[in-house]
Design an enzyme around this catalytic site. Structure first.
Site, short mmCIF file in Angstrom:
data_model
loop_
_atom_site.label_atom_id
_atom_site.label_comp_id
_atom_site.label_asym_id
_atom_site.label_seq_id
_atom_site.Cartn_x
_atom_site.Cartn_y
_atom_site.Cartn_z
CB SER A 5 1.36 -58.27 -4.89
OG SER A 5 1.95 -59.40 -4.34
N GLY A 6 0.95 -55.67 -6.41
CA GLY A 6 0.21 -54.41 -6.44
C GLY A 6 0.58 -53.57 -7.65
CE LYS A 14 2.65 -55.99 1.67
NZ LYS A 14 2.28 -55.50 0.34
CD GLU A 46 1.72 -58.54 -0.62
OE1 GLU A 46 1.62 -57.96 -1.70
OE2 GLU A 46 1.02 -58.25 0.36
CE LYS A 91 -2.44 -47.30 -2.28
NZ LYS A 91 -1.78 -48.49 -2.75
O1 LIG Z 1 -2.35 -58.03 -1.58
C1 LIG Z 1 -1.87 -57.09 -2.17
C2 LIG Z 1 -0.75 -56.30 -1.70
O2 LIG Z 1 -0.62 -56.20 -0.32
C3 LIG Z 1 -0.53 -54.98 -2.41
O3 LIG Z 1 0.81 -54.65 -2.24
C4 LIG Z 1 -1.41 -53.85 -1.88
O4 LIG Z 1 -2.76 -54.24 -1.91
C5 LIG Z 1 -1.23 -52.56 -2.69
O5 LIG Z 1 -1.74 -52.74 -3.95
P1 LIG Z 1 -1.97 -51.53 -4.96
O6 LIG Z 1 -0.64 -50.92 -5.21
O7 LIG Z 1 -2.52 -52.17 -6.20
O8 LIG Z 1 -2.92 -50.58 -4.32
#
Ligand SMILES: O=C[C@H](O)[C@H](O)[C@H](O)COP(=O)(O)O
Length: 279
Positions: free
Chosen positions: A59-60, A128, A137, A155
């Site tokens: 996800s993300g 996460k 996840e 990150k």
């Molecule tokens: O619950 C969400 C996940 O752990 C995502 O992989 C994480 O929050 C990173 O999301 P983003 O790429 O939108 O910052």
């Protein structure tokens, strides 16, 4: 009534496809989006191999580029593959890309899962759950022979909590949230708070029907994420903790200069000059 049912079952009527809710991935419009795409494409090229048949999709905001690159491997390679989502977003991505959807209860062993992260430290421990998906996840990370992280340069850090200030996401059974909140505060997270909806009155509810508490811990505790994970996970009412320790094989970070930094589980760090064309 019986006849009606029979007629429907036997009719040649074409079942209309359900509406697609996920738009096509637009070309990256910013340096950060470009960095996400670089990381995602590099990770897919290196870890999603033709012989891989069961693939976990995380996800993300970086994950749409993962799916885009997998689709680009072509229909022959993707035919016969099953894709397992970590939540609503990735399920929609899989469906709208016309890839074959499966679930982890049918396929408990996954060849490779690629996922995003909120922050990754030097040992590839991750925070996460910024999108509240960390329970599924973690199940897909554990089920995978290979678990790989993709993200942009923001990150990539040495100590969890340096850039991600919101705290460790903790999924809790709704009825237990007040007790767990107190437990977390006593454990050292004075500012632990229930995550509230943005365009919703009340707390956010995960894909599993639970609440999320965001628990920022002091640097001293974040230095040992595995001990912290074990302590928080032991609190009754906690469903899962958004600390992923000793799980990733590699993490790919897209950089502003068009290169990719790959950090490996054994401590090796590689700078990869990307051959992904920039916009
Ligand atoms: O619950 C969400 C996940 O752990 C995502 O992989 C994480 O929050 C990173 O999301 P983003 O790429 O939108 O910052």
């Amino acid at each position: 009534m019986k006849n009606c049912l029979r007629t429907n079952i036997l009719s040649d009527k074409v079942v209309p496809e359900r509406p697609v809710t996920t738009p096509q991935v637009p070309p990256p419009a910013t340096v950060i989006e470009e960095a996400k795409r670089l990381a995602a494409w590099t990770a897919v090229d290196k870890h999603v191999l033709p012989e891989h048949k069961i693939i976990g999709i995380g996800s993300g905001s970086t994950v749409p580029y993962v799916v885009e690159r997998i689709v680009a491997q072509g229909p022959e390679v993707n035919e016969g593959r099953i894709f397992i989502p970590t939540g609503f977003q990735s399920k929609e991505l899989i469906i709208s890309s016309k890839l074959q959807l499966g679930d982890v209860d049918q396929y408990p062993t996954i060849d490779v899962t690629i996922d995003g992260a909120d922050e990754v430290d030097g040992d590839l421990n991750c925070i996460k759950g910024g999108g509240a998906c960390h329970l599924r996840e973690k199940v897909l990370a554990e089920a995978a022979d290979t678990w790989v992280i993709v993200a942009d340069y923001r990150k990539n850090s040495q100590l969890l909590g340096t850039n991600w200030k919101q705290g460790v996401p903790v999924e809790v059974a709704p009825f237990a949230f007040a007790k767990v909140l107190l437990n977390l505060q006593r454990l050292g997270s004075e500012k632990a708070a229930l995550r509230m909806g943005k365009a919703k009155a009340g707390p956010i509810v995960t894909d599993n029907g639970n609440f999320v508490i965001d628990a920022p811990f002091p640097e001293e505790q974040m230095k040992d994420p595995y001990t912290l994970l074990a302590r928080v996970k032991m609190l009754t009412g906690v469903v899962e903790v958004g600390l992923f320790c000793h799980m990733a094989k590699a993490a790919y970070f897209g950089n502003q200069d068009g290169s990719v930094t790959a950090k490996w589980h054994d401590g090796k760090v590689e700078q990869i000059a990307s051959d992904v064309p920039s916009q």
